[in-house]
Enzyme design. Structure first.
Site, PDB file in Angstrom:
ATOM      1  N   SER A 208       0.800  -1.231   0.000  1.00  9.15           N
ATOM      2  CA  SER A 208       0.000   0.000   0.000  1.00  9.15           C
ATOM      3  C   SER A 208       0.831   1.277   0.000  1.00  9.15           C
ATOM      4  O   SER A 208       0.343   2.314  -0.431  1.00  9.15           O
ATOM      5  CB  SER A 208      -0.929  -0.003   1.204  1.00  9.15           C
ATOM      6  OG  SER A 208      -0.189  -0.097   2.402  1.00  9.15           O
ATOM      7  N   HIS A 236      -5.561  -3.795  -1.527  1.00 10.91           N
ATOM      8  CA  HIS A 236      -5.359  -2.744  -2.543  1.00 10.91           C
ATOM      9  C   HIS A 236      -5.407  -3.301  -3.959  1.00 10.91           C
ATOM     10  O   HIS A 236      -4.723  -2.805  -4.862  1.00 10.91           O
ATOM     11  CB  HIS A 236      -4.036  -2.014  -2.293  1.00 10.91           C
ATOM     12  CG  HIS A 236      -4.089  -1.148  -1.082  1.00 10.91           C
ATOM     13  ND1 HIS A 236      -4.714   0.082  -1.062  1.00 10.91           N
ATOM     14  CD2 HIS A 236      -3.651  -1.360   0.180  1.00 10.91           C
ATOM     15  CE1 HIS A 236      -4.630   0.602   0.149  1.00 10.91           C
ATOM     16  NE2 HIS A 236      -3.992  -0.258   0.920  1.00 10.91           N
ATOM     17  N   LYS A 267     -12.398  -0.732   1.176  1.00  9.98           N
ATOM     18  CA  LYS A 267     -11.676   0.059   0.172  1.00  9.98           C
ATOM     19  C   LYS A 267     -12.518   0.120  -1.112  1.00  9.98           C
ATOM     20  O   LYS A 267     -13.525   0.803  -1.130  1.00  9.98           O
ATOM     21  CB  LYS A 267     -10.272  -0.492  -0.014  1.00  9.98           C
ATOM     22  CG  LYS A 267      -9.443  -0.142   1.228  1.00  9.98           C
ATOM     23  CD  LYS A 267      -8.056  -0.706   1.264  1.00  9.98           C
ATOM     24  CE  LYS A 267      -7.377  -0.215   2.565  1.00  9.98           C
ATOM     25  NZ  LYS A 267      -6.466  -1.188   3.122  1.00  9.98           N
TER      26      LYS A 267
HETATM   27  C1  LIG Z   1      -6.359  -1.571   4.613  1.00 10.40           C
HETATM   28  C2  LIG Z   1      -5.614  -2.808   4.802  1.00 10.40           C
HETATM   29  C3  LIG Z   1      -5.971  -3.728   5.789  1.00 10.40           C
HETATM   30  C4  LIG Z   1      -7.004  -3.418   6.816  1.00 10.40           C
HETATM   31  O1  LIG Z   1      -8.271  -3.565   6.287  1.00 10.40           O
HETATM   32  P1  LIG Z   1      -9.511  -3.126   7.185  1.00 10.40           P
HETATM   33  O2  LIG Z   1     -10.640  -3.903   6.593  1.00 10.40           O
HETATM   34  O3  LIG Z   1      -9.647  -1.665   7.059  1.00 10.40           O
HETATM   35  O4  LIG Z   1      -9.171  -3.564   8.575  1.00 10.40           O
HETATM   36  C5  LIG Z   1      -5.312  -4.932   5.830  1.00 10.40           C
HETATM   37  N1  LIG Z   1      -4.326  -5.226   4.939  1.00 10.40           N
HETATM   38  C6  LIG Z   1      -3.944  -4.341   3.996  1.00 10.40           C
HETATM   39  C7  LIG Z   1      -2.852  -4.704   3.038  1.00 10.40           C
HETATM   40  C8  LIG Z   1      -4.562  -3.105   3.897  1.00 10.40           C
HETATM   41  O5  LIG Z   1      -4.173  -2.220   2.992  1.00 10.40           O
END
Ligand SMILES: *Cc1c(COP(=O)(O)O)cnc(C)c1O
Ligand SMILES: *[C@@H]1O[C@H](CO)[C@@H](O)[C@H](O)[C@H]1NC(C)=O
Length: 421
Positions: A208, A236, A267
């Site tokens: 990310s 992502h 996301k």
């Molecule tokens: C955003 C993210 C998470 C966390 O996800 P949530 O559902 O917001 O807890 C976990 N792993 C990665 C790689 C992320 O980018």
């Protein structure tokens, strides 16, 4: 102030407030905390929170900015966070199923809509089954402990997401970290782990902070050669990477060679909340029995499930939104590179504008807001020291004009701060 229950009876608040040793301890703790906060400010790594007064989208209202702002820092890759059909599905689910379950899944917290969403997500990823969590952070915290025991080995990319690192810490398997996306080092670690019962290779599909994509074909080759399973975190990537937006595994042609996928509903898939694991049915069954964040945390609220279900249905019905991402991403990356900026990663909509210095990244981000463009500077400890950056994220909801305005704002602020000439 902590009011401690004494044998089930709450002590009156006044007795706590009047206790002098409590106050002295509190003042001491406050001084320690203020000191720590000052050192964060002094290092230029303070993370403020700007207050948004509108829905999430490419154009938002930010408190004190006096008008619409172009937003380039959401994980709203497909613009589904405020998509009218997604919002309506949430309203319908709220009316039909209520605000929440007041229960975990296995007591009385499973509704037909939870099962329906799990089935749609398994279908989307072309895996046998799916289990929902309150977040992907929880999904990651729940998996390793269940799957991997002291006789097993977890091989993890050194730059994996915090939730994966925490999840691996919780399990009792042998832990081996390989250098970021380095197949030679992974092979060395696989050789070291040959005496273990099972081996699991763990990597973010897309990282990310840099927007770089894991070398999955090479990882899968090594996994097959050395007898390991492959797990990817697709937060992502889900919804927009690959020809049908199924993720990094689809983009790189290895959907049938990656065993377990974790991802988020927070996301691209509507952006509300929730995470999940898809994979072999016995694994998902075992997670439902043993995974602590699943067993001991509340069921996802119906409106959240309704929104996510609609988002997945839209993506199953058409690949058009997913496909519109690439051209927009390349428009930004190419114009910025031509202007003299360094953009990390390759074709991913995460476009980190590399600046180096933490204070520069934060000052430039503030100046960008004065030009009506909302972006955020990232610095230590989120990224390594000396690698501060502004992370721009392109969304399918941005128009070409939005992207050009963003690039122009970067050119003006970049010149002002001597980043480009
Ligand atoms: C955003 C993210 C998470 C966390 O996800 P949530 O559902 O917001 O807890 C976990 N792993 C990665 C790689 C992320 O980018
Ligand atoms: C994926 O999610 C599972 C739970 O669904 C969790 O136990 C596991 O730790 C996660 N794995 C990774 C690598 O994040």
């Amino acid at each position: 102030i902590l009011v401690k229950p004494v044998r089930g009876v709450l002590r009156p608040l006044s007795s706590v407030v009047l206790n002098r040793s409590y106050s002295a301890a509190a003042a001491g703790a406050r001084a320690v905390l203020e000191n720590e906060l000052d050192s964060i400010r002094a290092a230029g790594t303070w993370k403020g929170e700007r207050i948004i007064t509108s829905k999430q989208g490419p154009h938002i209202n930010v408190d004190g900015s006096g008008g619409a702002i172009l937003n380039f820092c959401a994980n709203n890759y497909l613009g589904l966070s405020s998509h009218p059909e997604v919002v309506q599905a949430g309203i319908d689910a709220l009316k039909q199923y209520g605000a929440g379950l007041s229960s975990v899944r296995f007591i009385c917290g499973t509704q037909d809509l939870h099962k329906h969403l799990e089935q749609k997500l398994a279908e989307f990823h072309e895996r046998e089954d799916c289990i929902l969590y309150a977040s992907c952070f929880d999904a990651n915290a729940g998996l390793f402990e269940v799957l991997m025991g002291p006789d097993d080995a977890v091989l993890s990319d050194e730059l994996n997401h915090a939730s994966i690192i925490d999840g691996i810490r919780l399990c009792r398997a042998k832990r081996l970290r390989y250098k970021h996306m380095d197949l030679n080092d992974l092979e060395t670690k696989l050789k070291e782990a040959q005496s273990s019962r099972m081996r699991l290779i763990v990597t973010d599909g897309v990282f990310s902070m840099d927007g770089d994509v894991a070398p999955l074909p090479g990882i899968c080759d090594l996994a097959e050669q050395y007898g390991a399973m492959v797990f990817i975190d697709e937060c992502h990537a889900t919804g927009f990477l690959g020809p049908r937006g199924r993720g990094t595994d689809e983009l790189l042609g290895v959907m049938d060679r990656v065993h377990i996928v974790n991802s988020t509903l927070g996301k691209a898939l509507g952006g509300a909340a929730g995470g999940y694991t898809v994979g072999p049915k016995p694994l998902i069954d075992l997670l439902r029995q043993r995974s602590r964040p699943y067993l001991f945390s509340n069921s996802l609220p119906p409106p959240v499930v309704g929104c996510a279900t609609k988002a997945v249905e839209l993506l199953l019905a058409s690949s058009e939104i997913a496909q519109s991402m690439t051209a927009k991403t390349m428009r930004f990356r190419n114009s910025m590179t031509q202007a003299g900026f360094t953009i990390a990663g390759t074709a991913h909509p995460i476009c980190p504008v590399m600046l180096g210095d933490a204070r520069l990244a934060s000052l430039m981000a503030d100046d960008m807001l004065k030009h009506g463009v909302y972006v955020i500077g990232f610095s230590y400890p989120v990224v390594p020291k000396g690698k501060a950056r502004i992370r721009v994220q392109i969304s399918a909801a941005h128009t070409d004009e939005d992207i050009d305005r963003c690039v122009n704002a970067f050119i003006q602020t970049g010149r002002k701060h001597g980043v480009i000439s």
